[in-house]
Design an enzyme around this catalytic site. Structure first.
Site, PDB file in Angstrom:
ATOM      1  N   ASN A  17       6.663   6.335  -5.999  1.00 12.94           N
ATOM      2  CA  ASN A  17       5.366   6.757  -5.902  1.00 12.94           C
ATOM      3  C   ASN A  17       5.161   7.807  -4.862  1.00 12.94           C
ATOM      4  O   ASN A  17       5.208   7.567  -3.703  1.00 12.94           O
ATOM      5  CB  ASN A  17       4.603   5.539  -5.227  1.00 12.94           C
ATOM      6  CG  ASN A  17       2.977   5.689  -5.512  1.00 12.94           C
ATOM      7  OD1 ASN A  17       2.618   6.897  -5.633  1.00 12.94           O
ATOM      8  ND2 ASN A  17       2.238   4.683  -5.091  1.00 12.94           N
ATOM      9  N   LYS A  24       6.761   6.438  -1.756  1.00 10.80           N
ATOM     10  CA  LYS A  24       7.227   4.845  -1.578  1.00 10.80           C
ATOM     11  C   LYS A  24       8.244   4.778  -2.568  1.00 10.80           C
ATOM     12  O   LYS A  24       8.111   5.148  -3.799  1.00 10.80           O
ATOM     13  CB  LYS A  24       5.987   4.145  -1.710  1.00 10.80           C
ATOM     14  CG  LYS A  24       5.017   4.039  -0.396  1.00 10.80           C
ATOM     15  CD  LYS A  24       4.010   3.120  -1.016  1.00 10.80           C
ATOM     16  CE  LYS A  24       2.477   3.634  -0.606  1.00 10.80           C
ATOM     17  NZ  LYS A  24       1.332   2.880  -1.443  1.00 10.80           N
ATOM     18  N   ARG A  82       5.057   6.977 -10.810  1.00 14.20           N
ATOM     19  CA  ARG A  82       3.776   6.781 -10.770  1.00 14.20           C
ATOM     20  C   ARG A  82       2.941   8.080 -10.929  1.00 14.20           C
ATOM     21  O   ARG A  82       3.373   8.860 -10.102  1.00 14.20           O
ATOM     22  CB  ARG A  82       3.177   6.026  -9.586  1.00 14.20           C
ATOM     23  CG  ARG A  82       1.811   6.241  -9.667  1.00 14.20           C
ATOM     24  CD  ARG A  82       1.065   5.218  -8.299  1.00 14.20           C
ATOM     25  NE  ARG A  82      -0.327   5.299  -8.286  1.00 14.20           N
ATOM     26  CZ  ARG A  82      -1.050   5.778  -7.548  1.00 14.20           C
ATOM     27  NH1 ARG A  82      -0.440   6.343  -6.093  1.00 14.20           N
ATOM     28  NH2 ARG A  82      -2.571   5.669  -7.536  1.00 14.20           N
ATOM     29  N   HIS A 171      -6.020   3.435 -10.808  1.00 16.30           N
ATOM     30  CA  HIS A 171      -5.556   2.214 -10.247  1.00 16.30           C
ATOM     31  C   HIS A 171      -5.357   1.437 -11.570  1.00 16.30           C
ATOM     32  O   HIS A 171      -5.365   0.173 -11.590  1.00 16.30           O
ATOM     33  CB  HIS A 171      -6.630   1.439  -9.257  1.00 16.30           C
ATOM     34  CG  HIS A 171      -6.998   1.813  -8.228  1.00 16.30           C
ATOM     35  ND1 HIS A 171      -8.054   1.672  -7.777  1.00 16.30           N
ATOM     36  CD2 HIS A 171      -6.202   2.392  -6.968  1.00 16.30           C
ATOM     37  CE1 HIS A 171      -8.228   2.080  -6.335  1.00 16.30           C
ATOM     38  NE2 HIS A 171      -6.867   2.684  -6.135  1.00 16.30           N
ATOM     39  N   LEU A 200      -9.456  -3.992  -4.416  1.00 11.20           N
ATOM     40  CA  LEU A 200     -10.203  -3.557  -3.140  1.00 11.20           C
ATOM     41  C   LEU A 200      -9.078  -3.311  -1.979  1.00 11.20           C
ATOM     42  O   LEU A 200      -8.709  -4.043  -1.356  1.00 11.20           O
ATOM     43  CB  LEU A 200     -11.208  -4.555  -2.406  1.00 11.20           C
ATOM     44  CG  LEU A 200     -12.179  -5.213  -3.554  1.00 11.20           C
ATOM     45  CD1 LEU A 200     -12.870  -6.450  -2.880  1.00 11.20           C
ATOM     46  CD2 LEU A 200     -13.236  -4.191  -4.305  1.00 11.20           C
ATOM     47  N   ARG A 232     -13.879   6.794   1.273  1.00 14.32           N
ATOM     48  CA  ARG A 232     -14.534   7.587   0.327  1.00 14.32           C
ATOM     49  C   ARG A 232     -15.858   6.893  -0.027  1.00 14.32           C
ATOM     50  O   ARG A 232     -16.159   5.894   0.076  1.00 14.32           O
ATOM     51  CB  ARG A 232     -13.982   7.538  -1.098  1.00 14.32           C
ATOM     52  CG  ARG A 232     -12.519   8.140  -1.097  1.00 14.32           C
ATOM     53  CD  ARG A 232     -12.032   8.282  -2.669  1.00 14.32           C
ATOM     54  NE  ARG A 232     -10.504   8.637  -2.624  1.00 14.32           N
ATOM     55  CZ  ARG A 232      -9.525   7.823  -3.093  1.00 14.32           C
ATOM     56  NH1 ARG A 232      -9.902   6.698  -3.673  1.00 14.32           N
ATOM     57  NH2 ARG A 232      -8.173   8.207  -3.172  1.00 14.32           N
ATOM     58  N   GLY A 321      -5.573  -4.797  -0.586  1.00 13.52           N
ATOM     59  CA  GLY A 321      -5.437  -5.354   0.601  1.00 13.52           C
ATOM     60  C   GLY A 321      -6.754  -6.281   1.186  1.00 13.52           C
ATOM     61  O   GLY A 321      -6.477  -7.292   1.685  1.00 13.52           O
ATOM     62  N   VAL A 322      -7.946  -5.784   0.995  1.00 12.36           N
ATOM     63  CA  VAL A 322      -9.302  -6.338   1.218  1.00 12.36           C
ATOM     64  C   VAL A 322      -9.418  -7.480   0.335  1.00 12.36           C
ATOM     65  O   VAL A 322      -9.661  -8.615   0.714  1.00 12.36           O
ATOM     66  CB  VAL A 322     -10.489  -5.262   1.091  1.00 12.36           C
ATOM     67  CG1 VAL A 322     -11.617  -6.206   1.417  1.00 12.36           C
ATOM     68  CG2 VAL A 322      -9.956  -4.216   2.096  1.00 12.36           C
ATOM     69  N   GLY A 323      -9.108  -7.374  -0.899  1.00 17.27           N
ATOM     70  CA  GLY A 323      -9.490  -8.520  -1.853  1.00 17.27           C
ATOM     71  C   GLY A 323      -8.493  -9.753  -1.845  1.00 17.27           C
ATOM     72  O   GLY A 323      -9.067 -10.749  -1.935  1.00 17.27           O
ATOM     73  N   GLU A 324      -7.104  -9.521  -1.284  1.00 17.91           N
ATOM     74  CA  GLU A 324      -6.312 -10.478  -1.358  1.00 17.91           C
ATOM     75  C   GLU A 324      -6.546 -11.128   0.139  1.00 17.91           C
ATOM     76  O   GLU A 324      -6.348 -12.533   0.035  1.00 17.91           O
ATOM     77  CB  GLU A 324      -4.968  -9.959  -1.254  1.00 17.91           C
ATOM     78  CG  GLU A 324      -4.506  -9.724  -2.866  1.00 17.91           C
ATOM     79  CD  GLU A 324      -3.200  -8.627  -2.889  1.00 17.91           C
ATOM     80  OE1 GLU A 324      -2.532  -9.047  -1.962  1.00 17.91           O
ATOM     81  OE2 GLU A 324      -3.035  -7.932  -3.835  1.00 17.91           O
ATOM     82  N   ASN A 325      -7.121 -10.354   1.027  1.00 26.49           N
ATOM     83  CA  ASN A 325      -6.906 -11.007   2.476  1.00 26.49           C
ATOM     84  C   ASN A 325      -8.239 -11.262   3.091  1.00 26.49           C
ATOM     85  O   ASN A 325      -8.423 -11.961   4.277  1.00 26.49           O
ATOM     86  CB  ASN A 325      -6.005 -10.076   3.535  1.00 26.49           C
ATOM     87  CG  ASN A 325      -4.847  -9.851   2.933  1.00 26.49           C
ATOM     88  OD1 ASN A 325      -4.109 -10.774   3.086  1.00 26.49           O
ATOM     89  ND2 ASN A 325      -4.184  -8.848   2.549  1.00 26.49           N
ATOM     90  N   GLU A 375       1.894  -3.225  -8.459  1.00 25.68           N
ATOM     91  CA  GLU A 375       1.895  -2.051  -9.327  1.00 25.68           C
ATOM     92  C   GLU A 375       3.466  -1.707  -9.630  1.00 25.68           C
ATOM     93  O   GLU A 375       3.673  -1.118 -10.741  1.00 25.68           O
ATOM     94  CB  GLU A 375       1.214  -1.108  -8.661  1.00 25.68           C
ATOM     95  CG  GLU A 375      -0.315  -1.335  -8.641  1.00 25.68           C
ATOM     96  CD  GLU A 375      -1.020  -0.124  -7.729  1.00 25.68           C
ATOM     97  OE1 GLU A 375      -1.092  -0.641  -6.480  1.00 25.68           O
ATOM     98  OE2 GLU A 375      -1.649   0.713  -7.959  1.00 25.68           O
TER      99      GLU A 375
END
Ligand code: AMP
Length: 389
Positions: A17, A24, A82, A171, A200, A232, A321-325, A375
């Site tokens: 990526n 990455k 990617r 995404h 998220l 953003r 990150g946000v959605g999972e945590n 991903e």
């Protein structure tokens, strides 16, 4: 038809990526999906970092060799890249040839910040292993099924066509993986499940997926549209741009940077990390509170909109990150939606866990789930499937 697995056949896939200033990588064993190596080369072209993407990839190659899993290994089946923008040309993962590479280069005007780095990554990887299948997996591909009514902007059609202006979405690899994993979590065929996926992370997007097919998404021509993100703005009145030009005397690059890099949570409260925002809210910081509230308000708007788009919603999946945590974001986004059949279980929602899980009550008509995205695995699967076909 089933094919017998040949234990001596190459079964590793390297996923690359290449971002604007970082590369990455992950090396996956496609037998058990184990990660044999992974890492990140940062600050490409910056002080203290490596000179360019070529040097970054050679560093990746050296690291892999040091770990005994070098690029020259006969176990390596393919390299998956990617690629951010596939335009309307690429709607599926594609084996990279000179012709394909030339087509990806033609898409640079649509993704000037992203595609050039992806292209350099591909070129260097092809130099390092010219004999190996290399596959491009596009971030836009999953959204290529958007109906015209969802993909089109209501602007002059000739202008839109001339400049390729339409909603492409991004995404996509994550939305594809998570929508499928959500159906698996619910123990139902993906074709029968309608899901709203909320990706998220630092970048953020929502998608509406009907029976495994994406029918709407929040990002547009570029990843700037839609949800409030780390840096953003997401949706704004396009006339804000004219106003900044006419009244603020700002130039195009300046406004681009403002909306992409200095807006969103960062612009509202000076922090783009939801953990820090949570801490500051606890200390009574009003800017952090407002940033959180704006973020959640936008999210709820999209949940409502995509509920109407889908008609029947079976699942809402939180990822990245946000959605999972962030239990706080999930709780705020899902509160008071009982009339839509959405009932979060506060106990399940508060549990910190790593795997996919349902966090709604047994009575909730819509299953609310936390589904970690992967991903790299999705790219590796697509790559491996093409390499073996
Ligand atoms: P991603 O782009 O998916 O890597 O997500 C990165 C973002 O996830 C960070 O900027 C944080 O805002 C957020 N994040 C990561 N861990 C947590 C956490 N434990 N609680 C809240 N937010 C988190």
């Amino acid at each position: 038809m089933t094919t017998q697995a040949d234990p001596t056949a190459p079964n590793r896939v390297l996923v690359l990526n290449s971002g604007s200033s970082s590369v990455k990588y992950q090396l996956l064993d496609m037998g058990d999906h184990g990660r044999l190596a992974s890492g990140l080369v940062e600050r490409i072209g910056e002080e203290g970092g490596v000179a360019d993407h070529g040097e970054a990839l050679r560093q990746v190659a050296r690291r892999l060799a040091d770990q005994g899993v070098g690029l020259d290994s006969p176990a390596l089946a393919a390299i998956g890249h990617r690629v951010v923008h596939g335009g309307t040309r690429f709607t599926e993962p594609t084996v990279i040839t000179d012709e394909v590479l030339a087509e990806i280069e033609k898409l640079v005007p649509l993704a000037p910040l992203h595609n050039p780095a992806n292209i350099t990554g591909i070129k260097v990887a092809r130099e390092l292993r010219p004999d190996l299948p290399q596959v491009a997996v596009f971030d836009t591909a999953f959204h290529s099924t958007l109906p015209e009514a969802a993909a089109r902007y209501a602007i002059d059609a000739a202008t839109a066509d001339r400049f390729g202006i339409r909603r492409y979405g991004f995404h996509g690899t994550s939305h594809a993986y998570v929508s499928r994993a959500t159906a698996e979590l619910l123990g139902r065929p993906v074709a029968e499940v309608n899901t709203i996926v909320l990706h998220l992370g630092n970048g953020a997007s929502a998608s509406a997926v009907r029976g495994g097919v994406c029918v709407d998404t929040s990002m547009g021509l570029t990843p700037l549209e839609g949800l409030v993100m780390g840096t953003r703005s997401g949706d704004i009145d396009p006339a804000v741009v004219f106003h900044l030009q006419r009244v603020g005397g700002m130039g195009t690059e300046e406004i681009d940077t403002l909306l992409n890099k200095r807006s969103g949570l960062l612009g509202l409260c000076g922090a783009n990390d939801m953990r820090e925002i949570g801490r500051r809210i606890g200390e009574g910081d009003r800017d952090a509170r407002l940033a959180f509230d704006v973020y959640v308000h936008r999210l709820r708007r999209y949940v409502g909109a995509f509920t109407a788009v889908l008609g029947r919603v079976d699942a809402i999946a939180f990822t990245a990150g946000v959605g999972e945590n962030s239990a706080a974001v999930r709780a705020a986004a899902m509160s008071g939606l009982e009339h839509l059949g959405i009932e979060l279980d506060p106990v399940h929602n508060a549990v910190r866990a790593s795997g996919p899980r349902v966090v709604s009550t047994a009575a909730s008509r819509v299953a609310v789930a936390v589904v970690p995205t992967d991903e790299e695995l999705e790219i590796a699967r697509d790559t491996y499937a093409l390499a073996r076909s």
